[in-house]
Write a protein that holds these residues in place. Structure first.
Motif, mmCIF file in Angstrom:
data_model
loop_
_atom_site.group_PDB
_atom_site.id
_atom_site.type_symbol
_atom_site.label_atom_id
_atom_site.label_comp_id
_atom_site.label_asym_id
_atom_site.label_seq_id
_atom_site.Cartn_x
_atom_site.Cartn_y
_atom_site.Cartn_z
ATOM 1 N N ALA A 125 -5.331 -55.846 -20.500
ATOM 2 C CA ALA A 125 -5.145 -56.140 -21.922
ATOM 3 C C ALA A 125 -6.472 -56.354 -22.631
ATOM 4 C CB ALA A 125 -4.266 -57.372 -22.085
ATOM 5 N N MET A 126 -6.538 -55.879 -23.856
ATOM 6 C CA MET A 126 -7.611 -56.252 -24.779
ATOM 7 C C MET A 126 -7.215 -57.588 -25.378
ATOM 8 S SD MET A 126 -9.932 -53.751 -24.928
ATOM 9 C CE MET A 126 -10.697 -53.624 -26.532
ATOM 10 N N ILE A 127 -8.010 -58.602 -25.173
ATOM 11 C CA ILE A 127 -7.659 -59.944 -25.610
ATOM 12 C C ILE A 127 -8.709 -60.478 -26.584
ATOM 13 C CG2 ILE A 127 -6.412 -60.471 -23.479
ATOM 14 C CD1 ILE A 127 -8.899 -62.001 -22.541
ATOM 15 N N GLY A 128 -8.367 -61.577 -27.229
ATOM 16 C CA GLY A 128 -9.336 -62.261 -28.074
ATOM 17 C C GLY A 128 -9.398 -61.803 -29.504
ATOM 18 N N LEU A 129 -8.479 -60.901 -29.930
ATOM 19 C CA LEU A 129 -8.488 -60.487 -31.332
ATOM 20 C C LEU A 129 -7.928 -61.612 -32.197
ATOM 21 C CD1 LEU A 129 -8.016 -57.681 -29.622
ATOM 22 C CD2 LEU A 129 -7.468 -56.770 -31.881
ATOM 23 N N PRO A 130 -8.597 -61.964 -33.280
ATOM 24 C CA PRO A 130 -8.024 -62.964 -34.189
ATOM 25 C C PRO A 130 -6.834 -62.368 -34.935
ATOM 26 C CG PRO A 130 -10.054 -62.061 -35.091
ATOM 27 C CD PRO A 130 -9.924 -61.497 -33.707
ATOM 28 N N ALA A 190 -19.476 -63.034 -27.888
ATOM 29 C CA ALA A 190 -19.617 -63.705 -26.594
ATOM 30 C C ALA A 190 -18.523 -63.275 -25.623
ATOM 31 C CB ALA A 190 -19.589 -65.215 -26.791
ATOM 32 N N LEU A 191 -17.310 -63.130 -26.145
ATOM 33 C CA LEU A 191 -16.192 -62.692 -25.297
ATOM 34 C C LEU A 191 -16.336 -61.227 -24.919
ATOM 35 C CD1 LEU A 191 -13.507 -63.297 -23.938
ATOM 36 C CD2 LEU A 191 -12.367 -62.873 -26.139
ATOM 37 N N LYS A 192 -16.815 -60.400 -25.849
ATOM 38 C CA LYS A 192 -16.999 -58.976 -25.543
ATOM 39 C C LYS A 192 -18.005 -58.760 -24.423
ATOM 40 C CE LYS A 192 -17.557 -57.624 -29.877
ATOM 41 N NZ LYS A 192 -17.812 -56.769 -31.055
ATOM 42 N N LYS A 193 -19.026 -59.594 -24.370
ATOM 43 C CA LYS A 193 -20.037 -59.437 -23.319
ATOM 44 C C LYS A 193 -19.449 -59.674 -21.939
ATOM 45 C CE LYS A 193 -23.947 -60.561 -26.317
ATOM 46 N NZ LYS A 193 -24.996 -61.542 -26.671
ATOM 47 N N SER A 194 -18.483 -60.571 -21.848
ATOM 48 C CA SER A 194 -17.838 -60.820 -20.558
ATOM 49 C C SER A 194 -16.736 -59.803 -20.266
ATOM 50 C CB SER A 194 -17.251 -62.234 -20.521
ATOM 51 O OG SER A 194 -16.239 -62.392 -21.509
ATOM 52 N N MET A 195 -16.131 -59.255 -21.313
ATOM 53 C CA MET A 195 -15.047 -58.288 -21.132
ATOM 54 C C MET A 195 -15.569 -56.892 -20.814
ATOM 55 S SD MET A 195 -12.471 -59.353 -24.246
ATOM 56 C CE MET A 195 -11.524 -57.838 -24.100
ATOM 57 N N PHE A 196 -16.755 -56.549 -21.339
ATOM 58 C CA PHE A 196 -17.280 -55.188 -21.177
ATOM 59 C C PHE A 196 -18.685 -55.225 -20.572
ATOM 60 C CE2 PHE A 196 -14.548 -55.274 -24.993
ATOM 61 C CZ PHE A 196 -13.541 -54.436 -24.547
ATOM 62 N N PRO A 197 -18.779 -55.632 -19.309
ATOM 63 C CA PRO A 197 -20.108 -55.707 -18.691
ATOM 64 C C PRO A 197 -20.696 -54.336 -18.356
ATOM 65 C CG PRO A 197 -18.416 -56.226 -17.087
ATOM 66 C CD PRO A 197 -17.718 -56.088 -18.394
ATOM 67 N N ASP A 198 -19.845 -53.315 -18.286
ATOM 68 C CA ASP A 198 -20.294 -51.985 -17.847
ATOM 69 C C ASP A 198 -20.218 -50.941 -18.954
ATOM 70 O OD1 ASP A 198 -20.640 -52.962 -15.198
ATOM 71 O OD2 ASP A 198 -18.478 -52.741 -14.861
ATOM 72 N N GLU A 218 -19.509 -57.603 -35.297
ATOM 73 C CA GLU A 218 -18.366 -58.364 -35.795
ATOM 74 C C GLU A 218 -18.344 -58.167 -37.300
ATOM 75 O OE1 GLU A 218 -16.220 -62.672 -34.920
ATOM 76 O OE2 GLU A 218 -18.370 -62.432 -34.613
ATOM 77 N N ALA A 219 -17.186 -57.773 -37.828
ATOM 78 C CA ALA A 219 -17.122 -57.388 -39.243
ATOM 79 C C ALA A 219 -15.934 -58.047 -39.934
ATOM 80 C CB ALA A 219 -17.017 -55.862 -39.357
ATOM 81 N N PRO A 220 -15.995 -58.174 -41.264
ATOM 82 C CA PRO A 220 -14.839 -58.666 -42.025
ATOM 83 C C PRO A 220 -13.669 -57.697 -41.907
ATOM 84 C CG PRO A 220 -16.847 -58.668 -43.354
ATOM 85 C CD PRO A 220 -17.153 -57.906 -42.113
ATOM 86 N N PHE A 221 -12.466 -58.205 -42.086
ATOM 87 C CA PHE A 221 -11.281 -57.386 -41.861
ATOM 88 C C PHE A 221 -11.211 -56.164 -42.776
ATOM 89 C CE2 PHE A 221 -6.451 -57.063 -41.451
ATOM 90 C CZ PHE A 221 -6.544 -56.447 -40.215
#
Length: 348
Positions: A166-171, A86-94, A106-109
């Motif tokens: 900044a790239m944000i939202g990484l756990p 959901a956050l990626k869709k707003s961060m990378f609209p283009d 989205e993948a396991p670590f």
């Protein structure tokens, strides 16, 4: 005891000693306060990256200034695979059409770390033909050029990398345990390659490239192998670093970070796997101490001037190059105690 058995025992002893060291660091991080945890995890991440550099530079004799580029590849890979869709869709609209599928991933670590290693290795494979043909000063300059190219792309391709934003939202997924496991695997990979047939032949070319070529050693092929393998390890370190910071930008992976890693590997000894580990841990702890002194945390509110960290690291680098050009460890490795080695030789 045969020479092969003695060498195997030395390698196992070295690996065991280094894994024990990083295990102690990880335990300190897991069982103490958050400040120590941050220092410990940062040091273990540095161990992974510096070992990546050592796999190439230590065996080829060519100092690389470009491995932070592979860290960047690993970090952006981790960002795309861990930031919530959901956050990626707003961060990378283009996003370009071929990359739109990344928004929903989205993948396991563990999968993220493998993907980061694979993407960094693929990038290295594309550049390997050029690096395999160069040696000496030309090769070192080429690695720096690769870093500049990577930074320019990540800083300018805003639709994919957000540029200087900044790239944000990484756990925060890089725990002491995750950092320890990756550092342990990196130690095993570095020692395995150093003592493999390819590593031995590459080290022969490091000592005398013309003699190695005359002996039929495919120097270019072995350099390319080390280059790709080292990139995979450094790419893993980049993913760990991104999931440790949780926020980064293109400027994170440039000259300042490169300089810190160069100090680590030069101080510890770029010809020694043990030196790479010791240098990474020592300089990581020193950097954190100096940062806190600059913030006035240990000086009663009196903060050291900005830039003291870089000044001290520069002085350490100069002193190391003068007093110990091959680092604190030189070509030595941690391993069997001297008495035990003598007994092994006597019974051999």
């Amino acid at each position: 005891m045969s020479m092969f058995s003695r060498n195997r025992n030395r390698v196992l002893a070295t690996g065991g000693a280094l894994i024990a060291i990083v295990a102690v660091v990880a335990l300190l991080g897991a069982l103490t306060d958050p400040i120590i945890e941050r220092v410990a995890v940062g040091g273990l991440v540095a161990v992974v990256v510096v070992l990546g550099i050592s796999i190439y530079s230590g065996n080829s004799g060519i100092m690389s200034f470009g491995h932070v580029a592979f860290m960047a590849v690993g970090a952006y890979t981790a960002a795309y695979l861990t930031i919530p869709p959901a956050l990626k869709k707003s961060m990378f609209p283009d996003l370009p059409e071929p990359l739109v599928f990344l928004r929903d991933l989205e993948a396991p670590f563990p999968v993220v770390l493998l993907a980061a290693a694979g993407c960094a290795a693929l990038f290295a494979l594309l550049t390997a033909p050029a690096m395999a043909r160069l040696s000496g000063l030309q090769s070192g300059i080429a690695t720096l050029a690769l870093l500049v190219i990577t930074f320019t792309v990540t800083n300018s391709w805003t639709a994919v990398t957000r540029g200087s934003s900044a790239m944000i939202g990484l756990p925060k997924l890089t725990t002491p345990l995750a950092a320890f496991l990756c550092a342990g695997i990196a130690i095993v990979v570095a020692l395995w390659y150093k003592n493999s047939r390819s590593g031995l032949q590459l080290r022969a070319s490091r000592e005398d490239a013309e003699a190695a070529l005359a002996s039929g050693i495919a120097v270019g092929r072995h350099r390319a192998t080390a280059w790709v393998l080292s990139a995979a390890v450094s790419g893993t370190g980049g993913a760990l670093y991104a999931a440790f910071l949780t926020t980064f930008s293109s400027r994170t992976f440039f000259l300042s970070l490169t300089f810190g890693f160069i100090v680590m590997i030069v101080l510890g000894g770029y010809l020694s796997t043990s030196g790479a580990v010791i240098g990474a841990l020592a300089i990581s702890a020193l950097q954190e101490l100096l940062r806190r002194l600059q913030d006035g945390q240990f000086t009663g509110g009196f903060a050291l001037p900005g830039g003291v960290t870089d000044l001290v690291l520069s002085a350490i680098l100069i002193l190391a190059l003068i007093k110990a050009p091959t680092g604190l460890m030189g070509i030595r490795e941690l391993g069997l105690p001297q008495r035990r080695r003598k007994q092994s030789l006597e019974h051999g």
